[in-house]
Design a protein around this motif. Structure first.
Motif, PDB file in Angstrom:
ATOM      1  N   ILE A   6      89.107 -45.771  36.796  1.00 50.93           N
ATOM      2  CA  ILE A   6      89.083 -46.420  35.487  1.00 50.93           C
ATOM      3  C   ILE A   6      87.696 -46.965  35.183  1.00 50.93           C
ATOM      4  CG2 ILE A   6      89.855 -48.648  36.367  1.00 50.93           C
ATOM      5  CD1 ILE A   6      90.866 -47.128  33.011  1.00 50.93           C
ATOM      6  N   TRP A   7      86.969 -47.386  36.194  1.00 50.41           N
ATOM      7  CA  TRP A   7      85.629 -47.936  35.982  1.00 50.41           C
ATOM      8  C   TRP A   7      84.663 -46.865  35.494  1.00 50.41           C
ATOM      9  CZ3 TRP A   7      85.731 -52.771  35.272  1.00 50.41           C
ATOM     10  CH2 TRP A   7      86.648 -53.567  35.955  1.00 50.41           C
ATOM     11  N   HIS A   8      84.808 -45.665  36.004  1.00 52.10           N
ATOM     12  CA  HIS A   8      83.961 -44.570  35.534  1.00 52.10           C
ATOM     13  C   HIS A   8      84.207 -44.303  34.050  1.00 52.10           C
ATOM     14  CE1 HIS A   8      83.958 -43.580  39.915  1.00 52.10           C
ATOM     15  NE2 HIS A   8      82.667 -43.439  39.644  1.00 52.10           N
ATOM     16  N   TRP A   9      85.487 -44.272  33.662  1.00 52.38           N
ATOM     17  CA  TRP A   9      85.827 -44.009  32.267  1.00 52.38           C
ATOM     18  C   TRP A   9      85.353 -45.139  31.354  1.00 52.38           C
ATOM     19  CZ3 TRP A   9      86.409 -39.316  31.106  1.00 52.38           C
ATOM     20  CH2 TRP A   9      87.034 -38.427  31.969  1.00 52.38           C
ATOM     21  N   LEU A  10      85.427 -46.371  31.826  1.00 52.31           N
ATOM     22  CA  LEU A  10      84.949 -47.499  31.021  1.00 52.31           C
ATOM     23  C   LEU A  10      83.436 -47.432  30.810  1.00 52.31           C
ATOM     24  CD1 LEU A  10      87.107 -50.445  32.394  1.00 52.31           C
ATOM     25  CD2 LEU A  10      87.276 -49.321  30.172  1.00 52.31           C
ATOM     26  N   ILE A  11      82.719 -47.026  31.831  1.00 48.06           N
ATOM     27  CA  ILE A  11      81.266 -46.883  31.701  1.00 48.06           C
ATOM     28  C   ILE A  11      80.930 -45.762  30.720  1.00 48.06           C
ATOM     29  CG2 ILE A  11      79.170 -46.225  32.946  1.00 48.06           C
ATOM     30  CD1 ILE A  11      80.355 -47.743  35.375  1.00 48.06           C
ATOM     31  N   VAL A  12      81.648 -44.654  30.804  1.00 51.92           N
ATOM     32  CA  VAL A  12      81.427 -43.547  29.868  1.00 51.92           C
ATOM     33  C   VAL A  12      81.724 -44.000  28.438  1.00 51.92           C
ATOM     34  CG1 VAL A  12      82.276 -41.274  29.163  1.00 51.92           C
ATOM     35  CG2 VAL A  12      81.818 -41.744  31.574  1.00 51.92           C
ATOM     36  N   LEU A  13      82.815 -44.721  28.251  1.00 54.83           N
ATOM     37  CA  LEU A  13      83.169 -45.230  26.927  1.00 54.83           C
ATOM     38  C   LEU A  13      82.099 -46.180  26.399  1.00 54.83           C
ATOM     39  CD1 LEU A  13      85.250 -45.450  24.641  1.00 54.83           C
ATOM     40  CD2 LEU A  13      86.289 -47.330  25.920  1.00 54.83           C
ATOM     41  N   LEU A  14      81.589 -47.043  27.243  1.00 58.83           N
ATOM     42  CA  LEU A  14      80.535 -47.973  26.847  1.00 58.83           C
ATOM     43  C   LEU A  14      79.277 -47.226  26.411  1.00 58.83           C
ATOM     44  CD1 LEU A  14      79.493 -50.914  26.678  1.00 58.83           C
ATOM     45  CD2 LEU A  14      78.716 -50.629  29.033  1.00 58.83           C
ATOM     46  N   VAL A  17      79.876 -45.641  22.981  1.00 60.89           N
ATOM     47  CA  VAL A  17      79.820 -46.654  21.923  1.00 60.89           C
ATOM     48  C   VAL A  17      78.378 -47.072  21.664  1.00 60.89           C
ATOM     49  CG1 VAL A  17      80.450 -49.035  21.348  1.00 60.89           C
ATOM     50  CG2 VAL A  17      82.171 -47.478  22.257  1.00 60.89           C
ATOM     51  N   LEU A  18      77.593 -47.205  22.711  1.00 59.64           N
ATOM     52  CA  LEU A  18      76.194 -47.587  22.526  1.00 59.64           C
ATOM     53  C   LEU A  18      75.391 -46.495  21.819  1.00 59.64           C
ATOM     54  CD1 LEU A  18      75.384 -49.333  25.924  1.00 59.64           C
ATOM     55  CD2 LEU A  18      75.599 -50.409  23.680  1.00 59.64           C
ATOM     56  N   VAL A  19      75.687 -45.248  22.121  1.00 63.16           N
ATOM     57  CA  VAL A  19      74.932 -44.144  21.527  1.00 63.16           C
ATOM     58  C   VAL A  19      75.332 -43.927  20.066  1.00 63.16           C
ATOM     59  CG1 VAL A  19      74.579 -41.644  21.612  1.00 63.16           C
ATOM     60  CG2 VAL A  19      74.474 -42.986  23.709  1.00 63.16           C
ATOM     61  N   PHE A  20      76.625 -43.870  19.788  1.00 64.25           N
ATOM     62  CA  PHE A  20      77.087 -43.525  18.446  1.00 64.25           C
ATOM     63  C   PHE A  20      77.375 -44.738  17.571  1.00 64.25           C
ATOM     64  CE2 PHE A  20      78.316 -39.744  20.929  1.00 64.25           C
ATOM     65  CZ  PHE A  20      77.596 -38.806  20.219  1.00 64.25           C
TER      66      PHE A  20
END
Length: 68
Positions: A6-14, A17-20
């Motif tokens: 879940i931590w990997h997915w949260l980092i990817v989501l973050l 969000v930062l990029v787009f």
């Protein structure tokens, strides 16, 4: 190499969000959904024609490659 936690997915989501940004994400999701819908409709349309796929559809016959 295990599965992503879940931590990997949260980092990817973050990062996404930062990029787009949060304002562009709904538009990107809508565009992606429309693209998938269009692809599925195109695949179903080809199947409705009643013609089986040609065996030689992917082959290039000598001389045809020059015409394109």
């Amino acid at each position: 190499m295990g599965s992503l936690s879940i931590w990997h997915w949260l980092i990817v989501l973050l990062i996404v969000v930062l990029v787009f940004g949060t304002k562009k994400l709904p538009g990107i999701g809508k565009d992606l959904g429309n693209a998938v819908k269009g692809f599925k409709e195109g695949m179903n349309e080809g199947a409705k024609d009643g013609q089986p796929p040609a065996k030689d559809a992917g082959r290039i016959i000598d001389g045809e490659a020059d015409k394109k």
